[in-house]
Design a protein around this motif. Structure first.
Motif, PDB file in Angstrom:
ATOM      1  N   VAL A  19       0.846  -1.201   0.000  1.00 54.35           N
ATOM      2  CA  VAL A  19       0.000   0.000   0.000  1.00 54.35           C
ATOM      3  C   VAL A  19       0.880   1.249   0.000  1.00 54.35           C
ATOM      4  N   ARG A  20       1.957   1.213   0.770  1.00 53.52           N
ATOM      5  CA  ARG A  20       2.888   2.354   0.776  1.00 53.52           C
ATOM      6  C   ARG A  20       3.518   2.537  -0.609  1.00 53.52           C
ATOM      7  N   TYR A  21       3.875   1.445  -1.260  1.00 49.85           N
ATOM      8  CA  TYR A  21       4.436   1.517  -2.613  1.00 49.85           C
ATOM      9  C   TYR A  21       3.396   2.104  -3.569  1.00 49.85           C
ATOM     10  N   ALA A  22       2.122   1.688  -3.422  1.00 51.74           N
ATOM     11  CA  ALA A  22       1.051   2.221  -4.273  1.00 51.74           C
ATOM     12  C   ALA A  22       0.897   3.727  -4.073  1.00 51.74           C
ATOM     13  N   PHE A  23       0.978   4.194  -2.823  1.00 55.82           N
ATOM     14  CA  PHE A  23       0.914   5.635  -2.571  1.00 55.82           C
ATOM     15  C   PHE A  23       2.102   6.353  -3.195  1.00 55.82           C
ATOM     16  N   ALA A  24       3.268   5.725  -3.158  1.00 54.54           N
ATOM     17  CA  ALA A  24       4.452   6.319  -3.783  1.00 54.54           C
ATOM     18  C   ALA A  24       4.273   6.413  -5.296  1.00 54.54           C
ATOM     19  N   ILE A  25       3.560   5.460  -5.878  1.00 55.07           N
ATOM     20  CA  ILE A  25       3.255   5.531  -7.317  1.00 55.07           C
ATOM     21  C   ILE A  25       2.378   6.744  -7.595  1.00 55.07           C
ATOM     22  N   VAL A  26       1.342   6.913  -6.789  1.00 51.78           N
ATOM     23  CA  VAL A  26       0.424   8.046  -6.966  1.00 51.78           C
ATOM     24  C   VAL A  26       1.177   9.365  -6.833  1.00 51.78           C
ATOM     25  N   ARG A  27       2.118   9.450  -5.883  1.00 52.48           N
ATOM     26  CA  ARG A  27       2.914  10.675  -5.705  1.00 52.48           C
ATOM     27  C   ARG A  27       3.957  10.848  -6.812  1.00 52.48           C
ATOM     28  N   GLY A  28       4.206   9.792  -7.581  1.00 52.59           N
ATOM     29  CA  GLY A  28       5.183   9.872  -8.656  1.00 52.59           C
ATOM     30  C   GLY A  28       6.617   9.693  -8.203  1.00 52.59           C
ATOM     31  N   VAL A  35       6.060  -5.615 -15.894  1.00 53.37           N
ATOM     32  CA  VAL A  35       6.351  -7.024 -16.174  1.00 53.37           C
ATOM     33  C   VAL A  35       6.610  -7.739 -14.852  1.00 53.37           C
ATOM     34  N   THR A  36       7.520  -7.180 -14.067  1.00 52.10           N
ATOM     35  CA  THR A  36       7.845  -7.787 -12.775  1.00 52.10           C
ATOM     36  C   THR A  36       6.633  -7.843 -11.870  1.00 52.10           C
ATOM     37  N   TRP A  37       5.982  -6.728 -11.697  1.00 53.07           N
ATOM     38  CA  TRP A  37       4.890  -6.669 -10.719  1.00 53.07           C
ATOM     39  C   TRP A  37       3.698  -7.517 -11.122  1.00 53.07           C
ATOM     40  N   SER A  38       3.419  -7.627 -12.407  1.00 55.90           N
ATOM     41  CA  SER A  38       2.316  -8.501 -12.850  1.00 55.90           C
ATOM     42  C   SER A  38       2.628  -9.955 -12.539  1.00 55.90           C
ATOM     43  N   VAL A  73      -0.281  -2.911  -6.473  1.00 54.01           N
ATOM     44  CA  VAL A  73       0.711  -2.070  -7.149  1.00 54.01           C
ATOM     45  C   VAL A  73       0.442  -2.005  -8.652  1.00 54.01           C
ATOM     46  N   VAL A  74       0.141  -3.148  -9.265  1.00 51.11           N
ATOM     47  CA  VAL A  74      -0.142  -3.190 -10.709  1.00 51.11           C
ATOM     48  C   VAL A  74      -1.360  -2.327 -11.032  1.00 51.11           C
ATOM     49  N   VAL A  75      -2.435  -2.506 -10.284  1.00 52.88           N
ATOM     50  CA  VAL A  75      -3.660  -1.732 -10.540  1.00 52.88           C
ATOM     51  C   VAL A  75      -3.384  -0.237 -10.376  1.00 52.88           C
TER      52      VAL A  75
END
Length: 194
Positions: A19-28, A35-38, A73-75
């Protein structure tokens, strides 16, 4: 050995990292290699099924979260378009190797051996992210790998049966997490002083 219910702490750590990684994605601030994450989502979810078939019990919870977290993370990466989705020859070769290992595993129908093939498939899937972490360490989130590695350690401490089906995936996740923490932190230091 600690109480097997500690595996739920492992699950919480893994999901918190995702979830923290997903938030970091949103923040850019990070860009996942899709490929890896899927494959990191698919392989553990299949390994979880194999662990259920072989009666692993509570340690399988960590494997379930090891697939569910990357799915988040993928989504997030797809929805925000903050990802690395360029497929080069290396990415495709790693994806093919991971799919071949998955195919071999599914074709064998042997749950214990299936977990070993799942580890091989996941390791092949990890290679694009390892390469990306080496070249662009700022694109990775260290805390994610620390949390996941800690969760894998907790899972290993709860294991009562030392059959490969019970411990192999958690040991692999710990090894990969430690490796990525070392690569990212080492490369960040080297690039800072270069």
């Amino acid at each position: 050995m600690i109480d097997p219910r500690w595996v739920f702490v492992s699950a919480v750590l893994g999901m918190a990292g995702s979830v923290r990684y997903a938030f970091a994605i949103v923040r850019g601030t990070v860009r996942p290699n899709l490929v890896t994450w899927s494959l990191w989502a698919a392989v553990p979810l299949i390994a979880f099924s194999a662990q259920l078939d072989s009666g692993v019990g509570l340690p399988a919870v960590q494997t379930l979260v090891a697939g569910a977290g990357p799915l988040v993370v993928v989504v997030t990466g797809v929805c925000t378009r903050q990802n690395l989705a360029r497929l080069g020859a290396f990415d495709l070769a790693c994806a093919l190797a991971a799919c071949a290992a998955l195919g071999a595993w599914l074709g064998l129908g042997e749950a214990a051996l299936a977990v070993v093939f799942a580890v091989a498939a996941d390791a092949a899937a990890a290679l694009p992210t390892v390469v990306k972490a080496w070249h662009d360490p700022a694109s990775e989130n260290l805390l994610f790998y620390v949390l996941v590695g800690t969760g894998a350690t907790v899972t290993l401490l709860t294991i009562t049966s030392w059959s490969p089906a019970a411990w192999a995936f958690a040991a692999y996740v710990l090894t990969l997490s430690v490796s990525l923490v070392a690569i990212v932190s080492g490369r960040r230091r080297a690039l800072r002083y270069a």
